[in-house]
Structure formats: structure tokens, C-alpha cells
Design an enzyme around this catalytic site. Sequence first.
Site, PDB file in Angstrom:
ATOM      1  N   CYS A 150      -7.288 -53.274  60.609  1.00 46.27           N
ATOM      2  CA  CYS A 150      -7.146 -53.363  59.155  1.00 46.27           C
ATOM      3  C   CYS A 150      -8.437 -53.846  58.491  1.00 46.27           C
ATOM      4  O   CYS A 150      -8.568 -55.017  58.120  1.00 46.27           O
ATOM      5  CB  CYS A 150      -5.988 -54.252  58.734  1.00 46.27           C
ATOM      6  SG  CYS A 150      -5.621 -53.985  56.989  1.00 46.27           S
TER       7      CYS A 150
ATOM      8  N   CYS B  80      -4.451 -48.544  53.994  1.00 49.86           N
ATOM      9  CA  CYS B  80      -4.801 -49.943  53.804  1.00 49.86           C
ATOM     10  C   CYS B  80      -4.368 -50.372  52.403  1.00 49.86           C
ATOM     11  O   CYS B  80      -5.015 -50.002  51.420  1.00 49.86           O
ATOM     12  CB  CYS B  80      -6.320 -50.081  53.969  1.00 49.86           C
ATOM     13  SG  CYS B  80      -6.839 -51.768  54.174  1.00 49.86           S
TER      14      CYS B  80
END
Length: 434
Positions: free
Chosen positions: A182, A362
Site C-alpha cells: 500500500c 489505494c
Amino acid sequence: MDTLPVKEIRSGRAERPTQDAKETASILIVGGGAAGITVAAELRRHRPDLSVTLVEPSETHSYQPGWTLVGAGVFTLAETIRREETLIPQGVAWIRGKVSAFFPDENQVELEDGRRVAYRYLVVCPGLKLDWDKIQGLREALGSNGVCSNYSADTVEYTWRCLQDFQGGQALFTQPAMPIKCAGAPQKIMYLAADHWRRRGLSRKAEIEFCLAGDVLFGVPFFVPPLKAAVDEYGIHLRYKHNLKAVHGASRTAYFTVTDGDGKTSEVEKRFDVMHVTPPQVAPDFVRSSPLANAAGWIDVNAATLQHTQYNNVFSLGDVAGTTNAKTAAAVRLQAPTVVKNLLSAIDGKPLEAAYDGYGSCPLTTAYGKVVLAEFTYGGKVTPTFPLDPRKPRRSAWLLKTKFLPFMYWKMMLRGSEFDVKHKERRFAEAYRA
Ligand SMILES: Cc1cc2nc3c(=O)[nH]c(=O)nc-3n(C[C@H](O)[C@H](O)[C@H](O)COP(=O)(O)OP(=O)(O)OC[C@H]3O[C@@H](n4cnc5c(N)ncnc54)[C@H](O)[C@@H]3O)c2cc1C
């Protein structure tokens, strides 16, 4: 023992174990995180008669995408954790242990206790290694003196305490070299912290710096303008090419190696009142040292089929896969059906037709209640699910992040439902208007 005929193995290498293995699995999955459980569940749905074995050392399973929200006081840590045994699909055998080595020429893995497990097909997904020790003094410093990190269940609750205890001063947020899982997470918590402090009237007293090892704010240029707008709005100072090297907790000092435009490096010391650290991330040691690894240490797979480039009976997905997509649970959601379809085709002796397009997502929390939902595929192609300009921070995307995505993870993805609202390439105005 399973009933698959040995001739169905298409590895083209040793088909029988050269060392006696104590146990044999038709399909062996290494790692019971987001990827391992999803693949196991989808396999059970497609072919309930296949014998599937999962190797996983941990008794608990974490929804890591929720940790940004734990660090920001929106979720509790307990809300992000379930017992592993409740997630392993019925009929899947669980070996509670750690794989320590791969022997793909013998179709075997070795466990830490020395046992060997043979397999017909192998799915490798043990995630990545957080390399805390690469930053001198970090392990000792974490958890006190304002040094926190959302990257571990052990340290994420302390982030929220740090945000609450902060009364003004120097706040550092660090981001190591890519790849990391991430890639947006280091800045998500920074915006939430800045928003939290603004709400407490501390904006003027907070000096916030974002220290990145790289020289871009986000890897997909399309999404940089709204992030830059958030940086400017909070008065955050961007420090590119600042690589965290050491921390001294008691004196609240961080040491960075800084590279200038000519490639010259120097050491820079920064005092802090609070520092959120994102650790460097690498392939796990037992993967890196195995014949399955590429030059960078990750599992060497075909980017589309996710089949190993040398061993046809080996597949990989999730953070450990040597693909260039964003390492996210969102990627796993679309990689898993690709692996399962191709693995079943391999078993049936058919061509592998499923192809993963590099999708990753994201949700960038630019404030409490606002998210820029970045979705993209290989090569940074912008591929939103919804026909709205994804650069705009939206409340609907916040609701997606805080309500729908956790529900989808626990109740659908980990249960093998291949639910997918199609993402696709869309075009938007060049210029971004906040
Ligand atoms: C702070 C943070 C924020 C994030 N935010 C998002 C987000 O907003 N959206 C998103 O999509 N993703 C996000 N992610 C990333 C996401 O959580 C990961 O990409 C995802 O969990 C990867 O799944 P995985 O199965 O590959 O690895 P993991 O889920 O980490 O699972 C790996 C499993 O392998 C096991 N294992 C390890 N070593 C061995 C071994 N030797 N033998 C057997 N098993 C082993 C581990 O115990 C673990 O259960 C975030 C992650 C973090 C840390």
C-alpha cells in the site's frame, strides 16, 4: 493422500520426491493471509473434491487495510482481527507452521521444524518482510517517545495515542524506497493526523514534514495533483530523497541520508515530537534464497498468468509476487481468480487463459470523511470502477473505505466469492480542479 494422477504434474522436472516427505498435498498454499485464504476458498468453490492444504503459522488474521483507520482512531484494532481457524474454508487442511525452504525440483517444501511436505501444485503467498532492522535503533525506539507505525498490529494503536498526545511541534512521516505494501499508506496517516490536529486547533503549532526516499509523491502521476493540494492545504513540507537510516528514541532524533540533484549524499539530523515510520520492505528471506526468486528476491511469475516462469506447477500472488502492480489487498482480489482459473486449467491440461491486468487500488484518506480513490492497472493506466473523476476527494469513497470494503473482504473475498464490479480505463480532463 489425494487422487490426482502424478502424470498431471506439468513441471517437467522431478515428479516424485527425492527425499521422503511425511505429508502430501494436491495443492499446497503457503501463507494464509489475504491471498492464501481467498485462493483456498475459491478452489473449494470450484472443485470441492480437490485436496487443499494451507501452511500458516499465525492463529490470527488481520485486515491490514484497516490499520490506517486504527492509527487514526476510526477503527479499533480488534475490529481488524479474526481467528485464522474461522476463516480457513471447511475441508482445507491447516498445517500450523512456517515454511523455511522450497525444493521445487522435488515438489516439496520444508517447514521450520524440519518436516517436508510434498505437493502437486504450489501457490506461494507468504506476504513480504517488514525490514525494521534496516533502520538502526528503530526496533528499540518503536512504541515510545512518539515513534509509531501503522505497519504492524503491535505498533498501530500507539499511532493513535501519538496523534492524541501531540500538543504541537515537529511531526515527521517517513516513506522508504519502493516497493512497499500500500504505497499510499505513509501519506494517508499523515493527512489524517494533520486533519485531526487542525480540528484540535493545533495547525499553527504543528510543523509537518513528509520525508520520502524517492522523488515523487505518488507513483501514478494522474493522482499527484489532488495529493499535492492536500499537502498545500495542511502546510506540509515535502522532503524528497530523504531516506531514514537511524532513530534515537530517547533524544527524539531521526537521521536521514539525503541525496542531492547531483547524486551526492549527506547525513541530515531531524528532531521530532512525533514520527510515523514506514519500514523498508523486502521479500521474505526463505523466498529470496530459493530457486523460485527473481533477481530482486520476489517470486518470479508471469505478470499476466501468475504462473512461475520456470516451474509450471507453481503460482504466486499477493505481496510476494514479482509483479509491478501496487501491492494491495485490492490486487489480491483480482489475482486470486486468475491463479485459481489457471491452476485448474493446468490440472486439466488446458492452456492458461486467465490474465491479471495489474489492477490495484489505494483509497487515499486526504481528511476524515474524504478519500481519493486511486484505481489503476499495469503501467499506471487509470481504471476507475465508477464514472466519476477519481481525483476528487469524496465522502462516498470514504464510506466505501470504512464500510463496504471491510465487509467485502471478510464476507465475500475471503469466502471465495469472485464478486467484481468492472474497473475500466476512462479519460478525464487533463487539468485537476480542487
Ligand atoms: C498500514 C497498511 C495499510 C494498507 N492499506 C491497504 C488499502 O487501503 N487497500 C489495500 O488493498 N491494501 C492495503 N494494504 C495492503 C494489504 O494489506 C496487503 O497487500 C495484503 O494483505 C497482501 O496479502 P498477502 O496475502 O500477500 O499478504 P498478507 O496478508 O500479509 O499474508 C501473508 C501471510 O503469510 C503468512 N506467512 C508468513 N511467513 C510464512 C511462512 N514462512 N510460511 C507460511 N506462512 C507464512 C503470514 O503469517 C500471513 O498470514 C495495507 C497494508 C498496510 C500494512
